[in-house]
Enzyme design. Sequence first.
Site, PDB file in Angstrom:
ATOM      1  N   SER A  38      -3.929   0.259  -2.549  1.00  0.00           N
ATOM      2  CA  SER A  38      -4.094   1.710  -2.423  1.00  0.00           C
ATOM      3  C   SER A  38      -5.372   2.092  -3.164  1.00  0.00           C
ATOM      4  CB  SER A  38      -2.855   2.409  -2.978  1.00  0.00           C
ATOM      5  OG  SER A  38      -2.911   3.785  -2.750  1.00  0.00           O
TER       6      SER A  38
ATOM      7  N   HIS B 282      -3.831   2.047   1.924  1.00  0.00           N
ATOM      8  CA  HIS B 282      -3.584   3.494   1.988  1.00  0.00           C
ATOM      9  C   HIS B 282      -4.914   4.219   2.109  1.00  0.00           C
ATOM     10  CE1 HIS B 282       0.371   3.127  -0.509  1.00  0.00           C
ATOM     11  NE2 HIS B 282       0.489   2.650   0.716  1.00  0.00           N
TER      12      HIS B 282
ATOM     13  N   ASP C 134       4.356   1.749  -3.690  1.00  0.00           N
ATOM     14  CA  ASP C 134       4.527   1.163  -2.361  1.00  0.00           C
ATOM     15  C   ASP C 134       4.162  -0.323  -2.427  1.00  0.00           C
ATOM     16  OD1 ASP C 134       4.974   0.960   0.373  1.00  0.00           O
ATOM     17  OD2 ASP C 134       2.930   1.561   0.888  1.00  0.00           O
TER      18      ASP C 134
END
Lengths: 269, 194
Positions: free
Chosen positions: B20, B47, B140
């Site tokens: 991310s 992401h 995540d």
Amino acid sequence: MIQNEEIKDLFNFIAEHYHYDFSEYSQASAKRRVDSILLANKFSTVDQLIEIIQTPEDFENTFLNKFTVNVTEMYRDPFFYRSLKKNVLPVLKELNTISIWHPGCSLGEEILSMATLLDDVGLLYKTSFLGTDINSDILAEAEKGRVKSKYLRDYEKGYEAIGHQKPFNEQYTEEDIFATFHKNLTEKISYKHHDLVKDGPIGEFDMIVCRNLLIYFEPTLQNKVFNLFIDSLKPNGFLALGSKESTLFSTNRKRFNAIDKDAKIYQLV
Amino acid sequence: MQKSINLSDNTSQIVVIGASAGGIPAIQAILSGLPTDFMPPIIIVLHRLKNTDTSLKSVFESYTNIKIKEADDKEYIRPNTIYLAPANYHLLIEDDKRLSLTYSEMVNFSRPAIDITFDCAADVYKYDAVGILLTGANKDGAEGLRAIENVGGKVIVQDPSEAAFKVMPTAGIDACKNPAILFINEIAPHLLEL
């Protein structure tokens, strides 16, 4: 993760009792959806789910409403709507009436987006929209012609990125939780139950907008749906797909002429 | 470039990289350490801000000579290829090793969600799955990494001490029993020896 055999048992039961055929749905996605239904209901096996969905009502509530993906939004991919304005609406403008079909319409956000766009360019008065889905509860919600107010700010960004004359907030009345779109828009929209897997053509349309539905289907089923679309379009009618979809899996793909490859807008030839 | 050892001939494996915030330079560093004939397919789930237009392909292609492309729906996963999860879609893997996209609910406030692709890699590739979790500011990927470890796959986490954002790799380490905790520059050499 549940096993393929269990999914097969479940889909066989559903096909037999409710006449929905999910066997050509993409398995990776279907398995995840069923898995999350089991988890949400604290079921450890598919058999427990089958036991619960013995009545149509329980089937809709416990299974169908959660199995189909109902994530939609207004003005998704502003570049798509800009391309429509530039490449499609000038052609539709010449027609006496404009009919647009949104299969797999879910909550109707894309239809409302199209309706405000056609209103803005002065074509709404001669346009009719048909939204279809396999999920009756979702259709009943779509009929209300409203969206959650908390999303309005995001939607307004998309609306402005597309470029409209009318301010967005003149298209709806905002209440507490929901914003209801004005009747001049919603009276042009009708909703009906229709299953792309087994139902035939539901009319002849100038355009079909079906974005981000075919990704849930295996290529064999995608091909069948493309044939249904060919049978449902008027000569030179338009087809719009999702940004990661294409006509690749249609054996009749030569009949879909890409008029904007990035926006995934095709014209029947 | 280094000559690859075992992994380059083992096309049954798959490498999934999740990252991310701060992920772009970290992934660039890993890719630049892999030889052109690195055979296992690589899936990158990064992401991104919603509706970002810049293509990730252009961000990475100058760091590798391996073929790199955005994942297409229902395409077969091929060896010696890097696949990028497209913005705003989850990237799934079918049993017969095809990629599938969905536009379903966000997971961990993310779409694409790293957890979903890790989960699918575990489900389909089992012990042939390699999951790599890098820098990021949310959790995540941690659950999915555990799923890969649980089926006997290999799990690698960027050492949080050098990660631009520590939350994601720390969550990955907490979720797994025995992850390989590596600095970015150690990851490519490690992959060549798996």
